[in-house]
Design a protein around this motif. Structure first.
Motif, mmCIF file in Angstrom:
data_model
loop_
_atom_site.group_PDB
_atom_site.id
_atom_site.type_symbol
_atom_site.label_atom_id
_atom_site.label_comp_id
_atom_site.label_asym_id
_atom_site.label_seq_id
_atom_site.Cartn_x
_atom_site.Cartn_y
_atom_site.Cartn_z
ATOM 1 N N GLN A 75 0.826 -1.225 0.000
ATOM 2 C CA GLN A 75 0.000 0.000 0.000
ATOM 3 C C GLN A 75 0.851 1.261 0.000
ATOM 4 O O GLN A 75 0.296 2.371 -0.055
ATOM 5 C CB GLN A 75 -0.972 0.002 1.203
ATOM 6 C CG GLN A 75 -0.356 0.347 2.548
ATOM 7 C CD GLN A 75 0.439 -0.800 3.173
ATOM 8 O OE1 GLN A 75 0.523 -1.894 2.618
ATOM 9 N NE2 GLN A 75 1.030 -0.533 4.332
ATOM 10 N N VAL A 76 2.179 1.118 0.047
ATOM 11 C CA VAL A 76 3.040 2.302 -0.048
ATOM 12 C C VAL A 76 3.120 2.719 -1.520
ATOM 13 O O VAL A 76 3.479 1.923 -2.391
ATOM 14 C CB VAL A 76 4.445 2.037 0.518
ATOM 15 C CG1 VAL A 76 5.318 3.289 0.377
ATOM 16 C CG2 VAL A 76 4.360 1.610 1.983
ATOM 17 N N ILE A 77 2.764 3.975 -1.772
ATOM 18 C CA ILE A 77 2.718 4.482 -3.145
ATOM 19 C C ILE A 77 4.124 4.838 -3.622
ATOM 20 O O ILE A 77 4.526 4.509 -4.735
ATOM 21 C CB ILE A 77 1.795 5.724 -3.211
ATOM 22 C CG1 ILE A 77 0.356 5.315 -2.877
ATOM 23 C CG2 ILE A 77 1.890 6.402 -4.573
ATOM 24 C CD1 ILE A 77 -0.588 6.500 -2.685
ATOM 25 N N CYS A 78 4.863 5.565 -2.786
ATOM 26 C CA CYS A 78 6.223 5.979 -3.144
ATOM 27 C C CYS A 78 6.956 6.460 -1.893
ATOM 28 O O CYS A 78 6.349 6.630 -0.835
ATOM 29 C CB CYS A 78 6.206 7.095 -4.200
ATOM 30 S SG CYS A 78 5.387 8.608 -3.660
ATOM 31 N N HIS A 79 8.272 6.644 -2.043
ATOM 32 C CA HIS A 79 9.133 7.215 -0.995
ATOM 33 C C HIS A 79 9.196 6.374 0.277
ATOM 34 O O HIS A 79 9.448 6.910 1.361
ATOM 35 C CB HIS A 79 8.717 8.660 -0.652
ATOM 36 C CG HIS A 79 8.709 9.563 -1.855
ATOM 37 N ND1 HIS A 79 8.116 10.786 -1.859
ATOM 38 C CD2 HIS A 79 9.229 9.406 -3.097
ATOM 39 C CE1 HIS A 79 8.247 11.356 -3.057
ATOM 40 N NE2 HIS A 79 8.933 10.524 -3.825
ATOM 41 N N GLY A 80 8.977 5.047 0.150
ATOM 42 C CA GLY A 80 9.195 4.160 1.294
ATOM 43 C C GLY A 80 10.680 4.154 1.651
ATOM 44 O O GLY A 80 11.537 4.099 0.760
ATOM 45 N N LEU A 217 3.034 9.329 5.982
ATOM 46 C CA LEU A 217 3.218 8.863 7.358
ATOM 47 C C LEU A 217 4.050 9.864 8.169
ATOM 48 O O LEU A 217 4.630 10.809 7.632
ATOM 49 C CB LEU A 217 3.888 7.479 7.364
ATOM 50 C CG LEU A 217 3.120 6.361 6.635
ATOM 51 C CD1 LEU A 217 3.813 5.012 6.848
ATOM 52 C CD2 LEU A 217 1.658 6.293 7.094
ATOM 53 N N ASN A 218 4.130 9.608 9.480
ATOM 54 C CA ASN A 218 4.808 10.539 10.394
ATOM 55 C C ASN A 218 6.303 10.668 10.139
ATOM 56 O O ASN A 218 6.929 11.617 10.619
ATOM 57 C CB ASN A 218 4.585 10.110 11.847
ATOM 58 C CG ASN A 218 3.176 10.411 12.294
ATOM 59 O OD1 ASN A 218 2.531 11.338 11.767
ATOM 60 N ND2 ASN A 218 2.656 9.635 13.229
ATOM 61 N N ASP A 219 6.886 9.721 9.398
ATOM 62 C CA ASP A 219 8.322 9.850 9.082
ATOM 63 C C ASP A 219 8.567 10.986 8.080
ATOM 64 O O ASP A 219 9.709 11.328 7.782
ATOM 65 C CB ASP A 219 8.900 8.518 8.571
ATOM 66 C CG ASP A 219 8.215 8.028 7.286
ATOM 67 O OD1 ASP A 219 7.662 8.845 6.526
ATOM 68 O OD2 ASP A 219 8.270 6.811 7.039
ATOM 69 N N VAL A 223 4.648 7.593 1.556
ATOM 70 C CA VAL A 223 3.318 7.940 1.053
ATOM 71 C C VAL A 223 2.528 6.648 0.864
ATOM 72 O O VAL A 223 2.992 5.737 0.162
ATOM 73 C CB VAL A 223 3.416 8.702 -0.282
ATOM 74 C CG1 VAL A 223 2.027 9.052 -0.810
ATOM 75 C CG2 VAL A 223 4.269 9.964 -0.122
ATOM 76 N N VAL A 224 1.370 6.557 1.511
ATOM 77 C CA VAL A 224 0.548 5.345 1.430
ATOM 78 C C VAL A 224 -0.826 5.685 0.858
ATOM 79 O O VAL A 224 -1.237 6.848 0.849
ATOM 80 C CB VAL A 224 0.380 4.666 2.819
ATOM 81 C CG1 VAL A 224 1.721 4.252 3.387
ATOM 82 C CG2 VAL A 224 -0.362 5.573 3.790
ATOM 83 N N THR A 225 -1.532 4.652 0.399
ATOM 84 C CA THR A 225 -2.905 4.877 -0.050
ATOM 85 C C THR A 225 -3.781 5.127 1.173
ATOM 86 O O THR A 225 -3.596 4.503 2.226
ATOM 87 C CB THR A 225 -3.458 3.657 -0.818
ATOM 88 O OG1 THR A 225 -3.398 2.490 0.032
ATOM 89 C CG2 THR A 225 -2.651 3.400 -2.082
#
Ligand code: MF3
Ligand code: CO
Ligand code: CO
Length: 256
Positions: A75-80, A217-219, A223-225
């Motif tokens: 579910q992470v879109i990008c920038h994990g 997310l808080n980090d 970016v997640v769905t």
């Protein structure tokens, strides 16, 4: 700022950087299996870029980012953000996005990986998203419009009952990592900026199984769905030539 136009000589240098970025994805592919951490994948990419390619990982230090790759799972879109504690498991889908600087020029590319045995719905998402990228690339030539790219991508995503992420886009690229123009992955044919010979930009559609909405997310990066359903992305850096388009970040598997 104006859109920079690259000379044939500049594009030769972009080709070198693009080839190296693609080679990082080729190199890392056999390591992407259940049980490996994204931190380890990041370390392998870093060492390859710095020690083998004698190049620079562009993401490190970019707006305070500290890693070489972005590793975006399910579910992470990008920038994990890669992490030694984040272990890939059977059935995950993963995007690895990497940018290399060589001789001052950038090559930016990403691909999707199926980790172990994946569900058919995930395989389909990955395949359709790659088709979206290729359909976007296909319409690029001098005299076409950026809106033609967005339209081609959005049409294919919608026909497959997926949504297109609107909060992130492709970008001009060259001596600067992210420069003008913005390349939207949705839009109307015949609208927007006219494409000209010598432009270099990325196309990097993010396609969701559910709705298009995102949250960070808080980090401050991941970016997640919003709905928790899966997302896929593929990215190439391309150059606009007199007679069409050249993909600068082709991997081995993409050469016929
Ligand atoms: N490579 C990404 C892109 O396609 C940007 C990553 S920025 C980072 O534009 F800082 F997150 F690495
Ligand atoms: Co990019
Ligand atoms: Co990228």
């Amino acid at each position: 700022m104006k859109i920079s136009i690259k000379s044939l000589n500049d594009i030769e240098k972009m080709k070198v950087a693009g080839k190296l970025a693609a080679e990082v994805l080729d190199m890392i592919t056999p390591y992407v299996i259940p049980g490996i951490s994204t931190g380890k994948l990041d370390k392998l990419c870093y060492e390859h870029i710095v020690n083998v390619q004698n190049a620079i990982p562009a993401n490190i230090g970019y707006k305070g980012y500290e890693k070489t790759i972005c590793s975006s799972i399910n579910q992470v879109i990008c920038h994990g953000i890669p992490n030694n504690n984040k272990i890939l498991k059977n059935g995950d889908i993963l995007n690895i996005d990497v940018t290399v600087i060589k001789d001052g020029w950038h090559g930016d590319t990403s691909k999707m990986f199926l980790v172990g045995k994946c569900a058919p719905h995930n395989e389909r998402l990955i395949r359709v998203t790659q088709e979206c990228l290729y359909k976007g690339i296909e319409v690029v030539k001098p005299g076409a419009y950026l809106g033609d790219i967005g339209h081609a991508i959005q049409k294919h995503a919608m026909e497959n009952h997926y949504s297109v992420v609107e909060d992130y886009c492709g970008h001009g690229i060259g001596k600067v990592y992210h420069e003008e123009p913005q390349v939207l992955h949705y839009g109307k044919a015949g609208t927007g900026i006219e494409i000209k010979e010598g432009m270099c930009f990325t196309i990097e559609p993010m396609i969701n199984q559910g709705t298009k909405y995102c949250k960070t997310l808080n980090d401050g990066w991941t970016v997640v769905t919003k709905d928790g359903r899966n997302s896929a992305q593929w990215e190439h850096t391309i150059a606009v030539l007199k007679n069409g388009v050249e993909i600068l970040t082709k991997r081995n598997e993409e050469f016929a």
